[in-house]
Structure formats: C-alpha cells, structure tokens
Enzyme design. Sequence first.
Site, short mmCIF file in Angstrom:
data_model
loop_
_atom_site.label_atom_id
_atom_site.label_comp_id
_atom_site.label_asym_id
_atom_site.label_seq_id
_atom_site.Cartn_x
_atom_site.Cartn_y
_atom_site.Cartn_z
N ASP A 25 18.94 43.33 151.50
CA ASP A 25 19.17 43.42 152.77
C ASP A 25 20.59 43.09 152.85
O ASP A 25 21.13 41.78 152.51
CB ASP A 25 18.54 42.11 153.76
CG ASP A 25 18.64 41.81 154.92
OD1 ASP A 25 19.75 42.44 155.44
OD2 ASP A 25 18.28 40.93 155.64
N LYS A 91 30.28 44.39 157.89
CA LYS A 91 29.33 45.31 158.28
C LYS A 91 29.70 46.21 159.46
O LYS A 91 29.33 47.33 159.85
CB LYS A 91 28.02 44.73 158.26
CG LYS A 91 26.84 45.66 158.17
CD LYS A 91 25.42 45.09 158.24
CE LYS A 91 24.23 45.63 158.58
NZ LYS A 91 23.17 44.80 158.35
N GLU A 188 16.26 48.34 159.20
CA GLU A 188 15.87 46.90 158.69
C GLU A 188 14.66 46.26 159.76
O GLU A 188 13.48 45.63 158.84
CB GLU A 188 16.92 45.95 159.60
CG GLU A 188 18.19 45.84 158.29
CD GLU A 188 19.52 45.51 159.17
OE1 GLU A 188 19.43 44.79 160.20
OE2 GLU A 188 20.60 45.83 158.49
N ASP A 210 15.21 41.65 166.35
CA ASP A 210 16.16 41.23 165.20
C ASP A 210 17.40 40.87 165.81
O ASP A 210 18.31 41.61 166.23
CB ASP A 210 16.16 42.31 163.98
CG ASP A 210 16.98 41.90 162.98
OD1 ASP A 210 17.73 40.96 163.11
OD2 ASP A 210 16.88 42.85 161.68
P1 ADP Z 1 22.50 39.24 159.46
O1 ADP Z 1 21.36 40.06 159.36
O2 ADP Z 1 23.36 39.84 160.59
O3 ADP Z 1 23.34 39.07 158.22
P2 ADP Z 1 21.06 36.78 159.56
O4 ADP Z 1 19.75 37.11 159.99
O5 ADP Z 1 21.30 36.29 158.29
O6 ADP Z 1 22.19 37.84 159.80
O7 ADP Z 1 21.33 35.50 160.70
C1 ADP Z 1 22.65 35.09 160.40
C2 ADP Z 1 22.88 34.57 161.91
O8 ADP Z 1 21.99 33.57 162.17
C3 ADP Z 1 24.02 33.68 161.93
O9 ADP Z 1 24.92 34.06 163.50
C4 ADP Z 1 23.60 32.21 161.88
O10 ADP Z 1 24.62 31.47 162.73
C5 ADP Z 1 22.52 32.33 162.83
N1 ADP Z 1 21.52 31.10 162.29
C6 ADP Z 1 20.90 30.88 161.24
N2 ADP Z 1 20.24 29.64 161.27
C7 ADP Z 1 20.37 29.50 162.54
C8 ADP Z 1 19.98 28.27 163.30
N3 ADP Z 1 19.09 27.38 162.87
N4 ADP Z 1 19.99 28.44 164.69
C9 ADP Z 1 20.62 29.42 165.15
N5 ADP Z 1 21.11 30.31 164.41
C10 ADP Z 1 21.07 30.36 163.31
MG MG Z 2 19.61 40.92 159.14
#
Ligand code: ADP
Ligand code: MG
Length: 633
Positions: A25, A91, A188, A210
Amino acid sequence: MALLQISEPGQSLDPHQRRIVVGIDLGTTHSLVAAVRHGVAECLPDLQGRVLLPSAVRYTDPALGGSGRQVGHDALAAQHEDPGNTITSVKRLMGRTRAQVADVDRLPYRVVDEQGMAVIETVAGRKTPMEVSAEVLATLRFRAEDSFDDELFGAVITVPAYFDDAQRQATKDAAQLAGIEVLRLINEPTAAAIAYGLDHAAEGVYAVYDLGGGTFDISILRLTQGVFEVLATGGDSALGGDDYDNALAQWVLAQAAPAQAAAPMAAADRARLQSEARRCKEALSSPEGQAEGVVFGVALSVGVLSHRVSASDLAQCTEALTQRTLSAVRKVLRDARLTTSEIQGVVMVGGSTRMPVVQAAVGAFFGQTPLNDLNPDEVVALGAAIQANALAGNGNGGDLLLLDVIPLSLGIETMGGLVERIVPRNSTIPTARAQDFTTYQDGQTALALHVVQGERDLVADCRSLARFELRGIPPMAAGAARIRVTFTVDADGLLSVAAREMVSGVEANIDVKPAYGLSDEQIAAMLQDGFATAQQDMAARAWVEARVDADRLLVALRSALQADGDLLEPAQRQAIEALMQRLTESLQDPDPSRAAAIEAATKALADGTEAFAAERMNRGIQQALAGRRVQDV
Ligand code: ADP
Ligand code: MG
C-alpha cells in the site's frame, strides 16, 4: 481488473517452490508491506516492530557525505528542522504537472515543472516524484527481503481508484526504479474488499469509503458467490486527512492569532503548525479527546501559539470537508443507479475514518453503522498481499474473480474539438472497444488522432493523453475510408490505441505514455545512482525486447520476400539479405548487455527495406482497388 484465479483449489505449491510476493500500500501518508504467511495475510514490521512506514524522504547535502537520504520515521523526525528537503505527500505529485497539484503552494518544499512534470527542488538536486516514491518502495522491499531472507519475486501495488493513466504509469515507474516487479496495480478500495470479502464473505452490494491522508475514494462493489464486481468508483484525488489538518491549523490561527492567519508564513512554521494540527486531530479521536478536548500548542518563529480545541470545534471547522466526501458518495451512487437502502454494508478504510465525526456522518448518510473490524490502516495492504499470493500461484483458496472499472471516460477528438467517447467511465476492465471513423476530405491520406480522457464534451475541457497519426491511407473520396479505432485497456488500467484503415490495412498504434513521458534513457540514468538489481533487470528487459522486435521483423520479412520477392532487383535482394544476416548474427550474442547492437541491426534492416515495403503496399492497394472505381470502395 479481471483477476482470474490461477491455481486450482487444493493445489498449492510446495513450500520450496513458493515465490516471495507481497502487497504494498503506497500511501500518501503511510506505506505498508504485507504478505501471506501460513495462509494468513499480515503486515510486515520493521526492526523496531512498526508496520507503518511514513511516506517521507529527506535529502541531505551530498557534500556532508553519508547516504544522502533518510526514509520514513527518520525523515519525518527531521521535517521540522529541514522542511524544504523533507518530502511528504509525494503521491499527490505522481504523474502530475505543478499546476495539477492542488494547494501546491502549501507544500513545505519547492515544486517546479521539468519536461512537463512536477519535480522537487532539494539540496541534493531535483528529484522526480517517482524517485522519491522509489525510496519508500525500496525500503519496503528490503524489509520484505530481510523478513523472508530471500529475494522478492514481485508485488501487487495499490493505487487510488481515481488515479488516471499518468498516475498509474508513474507508480509503475517508481516500482521499477526500486527494483520491484509489479505483478499488478489494483485499486485500493478493491484491495480492501478482497481483505474483507474473503474473511467475511456475505453476498450483497457494499460501499468502500476510503479517507486517507491525501485522497478520498468511494467504490461500490457487488459480491456474489465469491466474485467481486466493482459497480462504480469515484472520489477526489486531492482530499484527505491533510486537508483536515490544514482546516484545523487555519481555524486555530484565526481564533488565536488573527494577524498571523493572513500573513505569509515561513515554511518551517507552516510544517510545525501542520504537524501539531495533525497530532490534535488524532488525539481528538480518542475517548479522552472526545470528552475533554486537547491543547493546540506550538512554538512558531513569531511566538508561541496555544489554544484549547474541543471535538466539536474540529467537527465544525472540517464539516465542509466531510460533506465534500458525501457529495462524491452521492454522485457515485447515482452512477451505479443505487440508493443508500440497497447498500448492504459500508467498509471503512484509511486512517482518517478513525475520526468519530467521519464515522457518524457516514453512518447517518447510509443509515447504518459502518464496518471497521479490520485495522483501517492495514486493510489495503492485506488485500494486496492476498491478491499477490493468488497471482503468484501460491494460493489454494477459492475462486477470486474481480472486475474493476476505469474511472474516467476515454475517447478521441473529432471535428470541431468535440470528444467522441469510446470507453465510457465505469466500464469493466480489461476491455477493448472499437469505433469506425472516416475521412472528411477527398484524397485525404493521413488522419491525426488525439486521445483524451474525461467526462466533458469539449476536448479543451478534457485531459490530453496522446496524439498520433495514421498515414498511408489510399486516396479516396471523403467519407469512403473506414478507419477503425480500437481502445484497449489492460488489467492495470493502462491504455493502448490502434487505428486501422480497413480497406488498405494500414495501421498505426500507440501505447498511451502519459504526458510527463519519462524516457527509458532517463529511467536508465536514474537507475545509475539507484538500485543495482533494477539496473540489471532493465538491461535484461531491453535485451529481451530487442530480441523480440528483431524476431518479429525477420519473420515478417521472410514471408514478405516469399510473397512479393519478385518486386526486387537481384542487387536489392542481396542487400536485404546481408542486413538480415547481420541481424541474425547479432541475435547469437548471448551477452544481455548488448541490446543496443541488436537494436541497431534491427533499425538498419527496417530502414533498408522501407522502399520494398512501400512497393508492396502499392501492389496491395492496386489489387484491392482493381476493377473498382474509387467511389465504390
Ligand atoms: P494514506 O492512505 O493516504 O497514506 P492513511 O490511511 O495512512 O493514509 O491515513 C493517514 C491519515 O489518517 C492521516 O491524515 C492521519 O492524520 C489520519 N489518522 C490516523 N489516525 C487518526 C486518528 N486516530 N484520528 C484521525 N485521523 C487519523
Ligand atoms: Mg490509504
């Protein structure tokens, strides 16, 4: 993507024959690598036991020595002191020009255009988004190879459903730079569905919501008898948790330091504000945060900023963002001609779906509590790993047939700058569609084709993907030629277009290389300072490709000589045979680094037979037209 099951049920390979494959991912914010071990998909941790790798790369001054870069947690830790050289959210730049990147000026590093693509200025020189992503991918590759103590055979890499051709190609280029063989790119949300579908197989229509760090994707999937069909996809490739951070930071500034809110701000301050906003946002998701709020506190160069933020403050200042996600959901339901009552379950994916306000809004919209029993950070990587395992033939599971759709319509420009749509959006892929066109001028011998992507009727409003020409159409009356244009979209969502004049058989085709167009030479140059194995792979591939092309030409030529050899004078024939001999000899060389020699001999032969090909074409057309008036053709 039609993901056909490869191995028969119950016929898994012997352990020593297993190929090491992983799912990756490659996220805006975090990236993960997962693999199926002992029949179970699991995310692979680093030496410290962490599975999430921040998608962050910091470049350091080459004059200072060292490796010149830090990846992941180390890079993120250095972001405050060195925001201009610490690349996060790359990205968003993949396969894009600077103008196509939303809020590009808010990024803490400098983005410029080079050869039609956004690149990043760093202390170590300009870096393409693919190079930056390759650092993240290579780190995951090494993590996987260390944990299996074996070389990686290949990977399934996930991309947002909304990614267009250029973005998908950029992702593949990044993998190539990292020395990773891409078994397949999958969407995804589709990967999340695989992770859920196999564990909780219940038939029905599902929505996958998502919300990650930088992108929002919504997909509608139908699951019947172990078969997934993606009914529709939509979303917003520039909306995610980062925007929630921004909104909160702006809100706190406006409340606590209105004068600063309007003033321009140093990049380091902006990075600090942004990361404090993120910390507060995440803390507000916890039960304590919900109940008591948090203190937003950050030391900026202009002074200390401190402000108490409650969960409802966050909800209010990000309300518009959450609503934007729901508008996209409404649109996709319309596309799929579904109402919320027909959705059997809602799968939550992405770290941002941990926010209680988001869960509540999504729950209220669908009138049901969303499913989130799998970790929303990991679910995409887990699904990709399951898919990789099946593609590598390691699986012994049940049928897994997966239909995917293209996110944007594909078409060509017709008279007057209008778009003729050939593959409508949400068509399942792989697909091939054809449409016939004709000439509009008497005696017209060439046709320019312009391939575009988008939903609008005017070419000017769509994204230009490629241009090419069909030449050598025999002169005919306007409207007499029949030109069949075929669009083929492969399982990775990549497009090739062919045009063929049906009377003469002349044809032209193009693989839609995205506009930013990294040439193979450029990729090779980047590889020099990159990863040695990838370099060998490249050379080997170039060699294989050169041999294939050479073979193809030799075969075609032999049959042409047999059919129409009488068109040639003995001296001409001798010259051609000498060139064929030279090419055949170059094919005998077993050294895979000598692709260039084969290419040169192939080109010499192609050039040397051009006149012969033209003569053959004339003969063919004369035969086709024999006894017929042009108007009748
Ligand atoms: P990506 O797929 O874009 O890399 P992720 O699925 O890893 O993203 O999500 C990252 C996002 O999730 C970030 O913006 C992070 O701040 C948010 N995030 C992670 N944990 C929490 C939480 N407990 N509450 C709110 N937002 C969260
Ligand atoms: Mg993601």
